[in-house]
Design an enzyme around this catalytic site. Structure first.
Site, mmCIF file in Angstrom:
data_model
loop_
_atom_site.group_PDB
_atom_site.id
_atom_site.type_symbol
_atom_site.label_atom_id
_atom_site.label_comp_id
_atom_site.label_asym_id
_atom_site.label_seq_id
_atom_site.Cartn_x
_atom_site.Cartn_y
_atom_site.Cartn_z
ATOM 1 N N ASP A 94 1.040 -1.266 -0.124
ATOM 2 C CA ASP A 94 0.063 0.062 0.218
ATOM 3 C C ASP A 94 0.879 1.250 0.079
ATOM 4 O O ASP A 94 1.409 1.791 1.059
ATOM 5 C CB ASP A 94 -0.860 0.082 1.088
ATOM 6 C CG ASP A 94 -1.841 1.015 1.250
ATOM 7 O OD1 ASP A 94 -2.137 1.953 0.032
ATOM 8 O OD2 ASP A 94 -2.679 1.297 2.150
ATOM 9 N N ALA A 95 1.205 1.585 -1.040
ATOM 10 C CA ALA A 95 2.078 2.612 -1.362
ATOM 11 C C ALA A 95 1.628 4.058 -2.082
ATOM 12 O O ALA A 95 2.241 5.152 -2.055
ATOM 13 C CB ALA A 95 3.460 2.300 -2.044
ATOM 14 N N LYS A 96 0.333 3.970 -2.675
ATOM 15 C CA LYS A 96 -0.411 5.028 -3.353
ATOM 16 C C LYS A 96 0.528 5.785 -4.328
ATOM 17 O O LYS A 96 0.672 7.000 -3.948
ATOM 18 C CB LYS A 96 -1.024 5.665 -2.355
ATOM 19 C CG LYS A 96 -2.041 5.056 -1.214
ATOM 20 C CD LYS A 96 -2.849 5.909 -0.692
ATOM 21 C CE LYS A 96 -3.913 4.771 0.138
ATOM 22 N NZ LYS A 96 -3.303 4.100 1.227
ATOM 23 N N ARG A 97 1.324 4.980 -5.133
ATOM 24 C CA ARG A 97 2.371 5.887 -5.998
ATOM 25 C C ARG A 97 1.409 6.292 -7.375
ATOM 26 O O ARG A 97 0.384 6.245 -7.400
ATOM 27 C CB ARG A 97 3.356 4.832 -6.344
ATOM 28 C CG ARG A 97 4.293 4.462 -5.149
ATOM 29 C CD ARG A 97 4.850 5.581 -4.528
ATOM 30 N NE ARG A 97 4.932 5.427 -3.012
ATOM 31 C CZ ARG A 97 6.014 4.990 -2.364
ATOM 32 N NH1 ARG A 97 7.351 4.976 -2.922
ATOM 33 N NH2 ARG A 97 6.018 4.730 -1.033
ATOM 34 N N THR A 121 -0.919 -0.183 -4.600
ATOM 35 C CA THR A 121 -1.811 0.659 -4.780
ATOM 36 C C THR A 121 -1.399 2.072 -5.232
ATOM 37 O O THR A 121 -0.295 2.242 -5.237
ATOM 38 C CB THR A 121 -2.637 0.894 -3.456
ATOM 39 O OG1 THR A 121 -1.357 1.416 -2.373
ATOM 40 C CG2 THR A 121 -3.244 0.040 -2.434
#
Ligand code: OMP
Length: 272
Positions: A94-97, A121
């Site tokens: 879950d890094a939301k890059r 993510t």
């Protein structure tokens, strides 16, 4: 891991539970602080106690990046431990890059190739060329933020442009991207009333659903419109499971909380 393998695991375990490994050193049992790598030891104990109840684990990278090189090492050891000991488990970074193409390629390489996660993510707002470098990894999943669990989701995601809510445009537009069959979407459990609309646009896609537990989302409400014939949901709980106790029995307590959610999931699956 392919989508079909994930579905088989869900069926085998009667579970679509994802456990969030959002490890805050201030919240873990104090006796672990004597260990060389307290965060990894905490994760290892939680994973060993819950792996039969969950199909996925989702470390949020913020909780590791916050501790610099040492934190990144704990993240690496955690994913290596999962891949070596529980290869049937689905893993989510879950890094939301998301960034311009060549930068996104490097993010994708970091999480898929170097660390070996099954999925990551990503934020959709830089558009197609920021996401396709992730989708180029055909054996991996790219999990796009659609309608998030927080209050701020109403600032942009539910606002209308050309008479359509932005989150709906994200869902619809992303379907035309190359390898879009490898997309999943994040939809917050706190937004259960939106699942009916979302399923009209992405009827079979897997949805990663955080917000059950500490944020107050309800499993049954999410499943009412969210579940598909292949389940199509990964329900995440982080704090609600991993911090059930901060005493010697922390792993056992986490397992109890995971069992509580898995039992409800089994009932839902059997009722389909
Ligand atoms: P708990 O509220 O402790 O269960 O944690 C939720 C986890 O899901 C955190 O790692 C969040 O960053 C993440 N998350 C959300 O809470 N809301 C979202 O809309 C999206 C995510 C996510 O992408 O996982």
């Amino acid at each position: 891991m392919t989508t079909q393998q994930l579905i088989s695991e869900i069926r085998r375990k009667n579970s679509f539970l994802c456990i969030g490994l959002d490890v805050d050193i201030k919240k873990i049992p104090s006796f672990l602080l004597n260990e060389e790598d307290p965060i990894f030891e905490f994760n290892k104990a939680i994973i060993d106690a819950t792996h039969h109840l969950a199909v996925a684990y989702k470390p949020n990278t913020a909780f590791y990046e916050a501790y610099g090189l040492k934190g990144w090492k704990s993240l690496e050891k955690t994913i290596q431990y999962l891949n070596a000991n529980y290869p049937e488990i689905y893993t989510i970074a879950d890094a939301k890059r998301g960034d311009i193409g060549n930068t996104s390629s490097m993010y994708a390489k970091a999480f898929f190739e170097d660390l070996g996660f099954d999925s990551v993510t990503v934020a959709p707002y830089m558009g197609k060329d920021s996401i396709e470098p992730f989708l180029a990894f055909e054996e991996k999943h790219t999990i796009l933020l659609a309608l998030t669990s927080n209050q701020g989701a109403f600032d942009f995601q539910t606002q209308k442009i050309n008479n359509t809510e932005v989150y709906k445009t994200v869902l619809e537009t992303s379907k035309s991207w190359k390898n879009s069959q490898n997309l999943m979407y994040v939809v917050g459990a706190t937004k259960a009333e939106y699942f009916k609309e979302i399923r009209k646009i992405v009827p079979t896609s897997f949805l990663l659903v955080p917000g059950v537990g500490a944020q107050g989302g309800n499993l049954q409400d999410v499943c009412h419109y969210g579940i598909t014939k292949d389940i199509g949901l990964l329900i995440n709980s982080s704090r609600g499971i991993i911090y059930a106790s901060n005493d010697l029995d922390f792993a056992e307590a986490a397992s109890r909380e995971a069992k509580h959610l898995q039992a409800q999931m089994e009932e839902i699956i059997n009722g389909l």
